[in-house]
Design an enzyme around this catalytic site. Structure first.
Site, PDB file in Angstrom:
ATOM      1  N   CYS A 109      -3.153  10.784   1.248  1.00  0.00           N
ATOM      2  CA  CYS A 109      -2.475   9.539   0.868  1.00  0.00           C
ATOM      3  C   CYS A 109      -1.044   9.787   0.400  1.00  0.00           C
ATOM      4  CB  CYS A 109      -3.287   8.854  -0.208  1.00  0.00           C
ATOM      5  SG  CYS A 109      -5.018   8.755   0.258  1.00  0.00           S
TER       6      CYS A 109
ATOM      7  N   LYS B 250       0.834  -1.206   0.000  1.00  0.00           N
ATOM      8  CA  LYS B 250       0.000   0.000   0.000  1.00  0.00           C
ATOM      9  C   LYS B 250       0.872   1.261   0.000  1.00  0.00           C
ATOM     10  CE  LYS B 250      -2.812   3.163   0.608  1.00  0.00           C
ATOM     11  NZ  LYS B 250      -4.166   3.522   0.365  1.00  0.00           N
TER      12      LYS B 250
HETATM   13  N1  SAJ Z   1      -1.061  14.807  -8.889  1.00  0.00           N
HETATM   14  C1  SAJ Z   1      -0.130  15.520  -9.635  1.00  0.00           C
HETATM   15  N2  SAJ Z   1       0.293  14.991 -10.832  1.00  0.00           N
HETATM   16  C2  SAJ Z   1      -0.177  13.803 -11.307  1.00  0.00           C
HETATM   17  C3  SAJ Z   1      -1.131  13.088 -10.548  1.00  0.00           C
HETATM   18  C4  SAJ Z   1      -1.554  13.611  -9.341  1.00  0.00           C
HETATM   19  O1  SAJ Z   1       0.332  16.605  -9.241  1.00  0.00           O
HETATM   20  O2  SAJ Z   1       0.257  13.389 -12.392  1.00  0.00           O
HETATM   21  C5  SAJ Z   1      -1.492  15.307  -7.571  1.00  0.00           C
HETATM   22  C6  SAJ Z   1      -2.983  15.633  -7.476  1.00  0.00           C
HETATM   23  O3  SAJ Z   1      -3.247  16.942  -7.913  1.00  0.00           O
HETATM   24  C7  SAJ Z   1      -3.228  15.458  -5.995  1.00  0.00           C
HETATM   25  C8  SAJ Z   1      -2.243  14.368  -5.585  1.00  0.00           C
HETATM   26  O4  SAJ Z   1      -1.310  14.268  -6.639  1.00  0.00           O
HETATM   27  O5  SAJ Z   1      -2.910  16.639  -5.268  1.00  0.00           O
HETATM   28  C9  SAJ Z   1      -2.826  13.007  -5.306  1.00  0.00           C
HETATM   29  O6  SAJ Z   1      -3.863  12.710  -6.208  1.00  0.00           O
HETATM   30  P1  SAJ Z   1      -4.070  11.269  -6.867  1.00  0.00           P
HETATM   31  O7  SAJ Z   1      -5.250  11.355  -7.744  1.00  0.00           O
HETATM   32  O8  SAJ Z   1      -2.815  10.793  -7.471  1.00  0.00           O
HETATM   33  O9  SAJ Z   1      -4.292  10.282  -5.656  1.00  0.00           O
HETATM   34  P2  SAJ Z   1      -5.203  10.254  -4.331  1.00  0.00           P
HETATM   35  O10 SAJ Z   1      -4.364  10.761  -3.202  1.00  0.00           O
HETATM   36  O11 SAJ Z   1      -6.517  10.882  -4.521  1.00  0.00           O
HETATM   37  O12 SAJ Z   1      -5.418   8.680  -4.180  1.00  0.00           O
HETATM   38  C10 SAJ Z   1      -4.288   7.827  -4.063  1.00  0.00           C
HETATM   39  C11 SAJ Z   1      -4.458   6.668  -5.046  1.00  0.00           C
HETATM   40  N3  SAJ Z   1      -3.202   5.937  -5.150  1.00  0.00           N
HETATM   41  C12 SAJ Z   1      -2.628   5.625  -6.357  1.00  0.00           C
HETATM   42  O13 SAJ Z   1      -3.116   5.962  -7.406  1.00  0.00           O
HETATM   43  C13 SAJ Z   1      -1.365   4.841  -6.314  1.00  0.00           C
HETATM   44  C14 SAJ Z   1      -5.575   5.753  -4.582  1.00  0.00           C
HETATM   45  O14 SAJ Z   1      -5.661   4.585  -5.404  1.00  0.00           O
HETATM   46  C15 SAJ Z   1      -5.356   5.339  -3.115  1.00  0.00           C
HETATM   47  O15 SAJ Z   1      -6.387   4.499  -2.638  1.00  0.00           O
HETATM   48  C16 SAJ Z   1      -5.355   6.590  -2.288  1.00  0.00           C
HETATM   49  O16 SAJ Z   1      -4.232   7.372  -2.721  1.00  0.00           O
HETATM   50  C17 SAJ Z   1      -5.227   6.212  -0.826  1.00  0.00           C
HETATM   51  O17 SAJ Z   1      -6.257   6.208  -0.134  1.00  0.00           O
HETATM   52  O18 SAJ Z   1      -4.129   5.842  -0.377  1.00  0.00           O
END
Ligand code: SAJ
Length: 427
Positions: free
Chosen positions: A261, A207
């Site tokens: 996360c 995780k």
């Molecule tokens: N972000 C970027 N660039 C990107 C992708 C995301 O700057 O290319 C930023 C977003 O704006 C945001 C942050 O990253 O601020 C996180 O967003 P996210 O959509 O990547 O992820 P979370 O935090 O909403 O959800 C993640 C997910 N993990 C993965 O994709 C590996 C989700 O599957 C998990 O269940 C969740 O964390 C969790 O609960 O741990």
């Protein structure tokens, strides 16, 4: 496969616990959702939800009105207990496991032979074996034979939780194989993805590594953006073309990484293995530095004007179309801007109800401003009336931190368009 309907006590009714409770309840299990907040418990018992998540509202209403889901501030005896409480981060970047300890201790006196205890909360590696099992052992029951225990990390994406709860693959990390199998059978009542069985510490580490992988890749994208700005080229073009390679998947730069996360979980690895976690730590620091970088771009853009200048920040949440502001880098950006006596800042976000000081209207927020900063690409911001926006602003500048606006449209509307990661911002 015939599913045996169980009574399940779900501890923690937040972003993971509540959708999980609704999912089990609508698949015929009797659920008692437990939360320390009587506000959350009372609204759930009225069939109302306290978070914004697509499709959750009707599902919860159905679960409550059918009698399969009820909420309480105290746990009840059940066949299975799912701990889905928050694991925030302390000031020193270690995991705060107070809520996990509290939840585990609250069920010790209820445990009986044959029960399952599942930890869904994200925790540092070793939490199940070193913390949870010793607490549950206080019941006098043998863990692994009389009480079955597993870590079953949630992996669902906010905004797609209900879909991903069903479709995603799941990892079950049991203290032994009997625990793995019993927990797998329970989740099979709605999980359509594969369910992989392993040990508890491996599941904890999986995780954390999933989110760390994403965080490190975003840090790489953010570093690429800053390098390209200095080189006078467009990082988005570099990323788009590099991703034409079959084994390259560069992520997107942005104003930082938020949410509970990615911005938190990598630290749980650093906490346990500080000397070996160099890339992980540096990635976190790089992403945490992005609000400061955006601020430096704002200063460059505003340096062309004299006197106090107003900025309008569009979006506060940590990502689009959700109401979650936890660890949002935009809050950090707003705080930095507000510390600058030469800048005033207004904020508009149609989703962030939990953030105080949001203007009721986008055009009101932008009134007399010299710069609009597109911080979060909510769907609502793809319908901006640029003529109206320009007419209320003092100087028509837009800084897009998400590459979500059309440069040509903005230029035609008379705006100067600045994009994170693109060229030199100003001379
Ligand atoms: N972000 C970027 N660039 C990107 C992708 C995301 O700057 O290319 C930023 C977003 O704006 C945001 C942050 O990253 O601020 C996180 O967003 P996210 O959509 O990547 O992820 P979370 O935090 O909403 O959800 C993640 C997910 N993990 C993965 O994709 C590996 C989700 O599957 C998990 O269940 C969740 O964390 C969790 O609960 O741990």
């Amino acid at each position: 496969m015939v599913f045996i309907k169980k009574k399940i006590c779900i501890l923690g009714l937040g972003y993971i616990g509540l959708p999980t409770a609704a999912m089990f309840a609508t698949h015929g299990h009797h659920i008692v959702g437990v939360d320390v907040s009587s506000r959350i418990v009372d609204s759930l018992n009225r069939g109302e939800i306290t978070i914004e998540e697509p499709y959750l509202d009707p599902m919860v209403r159905e679960a409550v009105s059918s009698g399969y889901l009820k909420a309480s501030t105290v746990p009840e005896q059940a066949d299975a207990y799912i701990i889905a409480v928050g694991t925030p981060i302390n000031g020193d970047k270690t995991a705060d496991l107070t809520a996990v300890i509290g939840a585990a201790e609250s069920i010790v006196r209820l445990l009986k032979k044959g029960d399952l205890v599942i930890l869904e909360s994200t925790c540092p590696p070793g939490t199940v074996t070193d913390l949870l099992v010793p607490i549950l052992s206080k019941s006098g029951l043998d863990i692994g034979t009389e009480v079955l225990v597993a870590h079953c990390p949630e992996r669902v994406l906010p905004g797609r939780i209900l879909l991903e709860l069903v479709e995603n693959n799941k990892i079950v990390g049991g203290v032994n194989s009997a625990s793995c199998e019993a927990v797998r059978d329970l989740y099979r009542s709605f999980v359509k993805g594969e369910i992989y069985l392993t040990d508890a510490t491996t599941a904890e580490m999986c995780k954390l590594m999933e989110n760390t992988y994403r965080d490190v890749n975003i840090a790489l994208a953010n570093e690429t953006a800053m390098i390209c700005e200095n080189l006078g080229i467009d990082a988005w073009e570099v990323i788009k073309l590099s991703n034409k390679h079959p084994r390259v998947h560069l992520h997107s730069p942005g104003p930082g990484v938020g949410g509970h996360c990615l911005a938190v979980d990598p630290w749980f690895i650093v906490e346990k293995q500080p000397e070996l976690s160099n890339i992980i730590r540096l990635a976190r620091e790089t992403n945490d530095g992005m609000p400061e970088h955006i601020y430096s771009l704002v200063k460059k853009i505003l340096s062309r004007y004299s006197g106090i200048q107003k900025t309008a920040v569009l979006g506060v949440t940590y990502k689009p179309n959700i109401d979650d502001i936890r660890e949002s880098p935009i809050i950090e950006l707003i705080d930095i801007l507000r510390k600058d006596p030469a800048v005033t800042t207004a904020v508009f976000d149609p989703h962030a109800k939990k953030y105080a000081g949001v203007e009721p209207d986008l055009y009101k927020a932008a009134e007399k401003s010299s710069l609009v900063i597109l911080a979060v690409n909510h769907d609502e911001f793809s319908h901006i009336d640029f003529d109206r926006l320009k007419s209320v602003m003092s100087h028509a500048n837009i800084l897009d931190t998400r590459n979500s606006m059309d440069e040509k449209t903005l230029k035609e509307a008379g705006f100067e368009y600045f994009l994170l990661g693109k060229g030199k911002m100003t001379d």
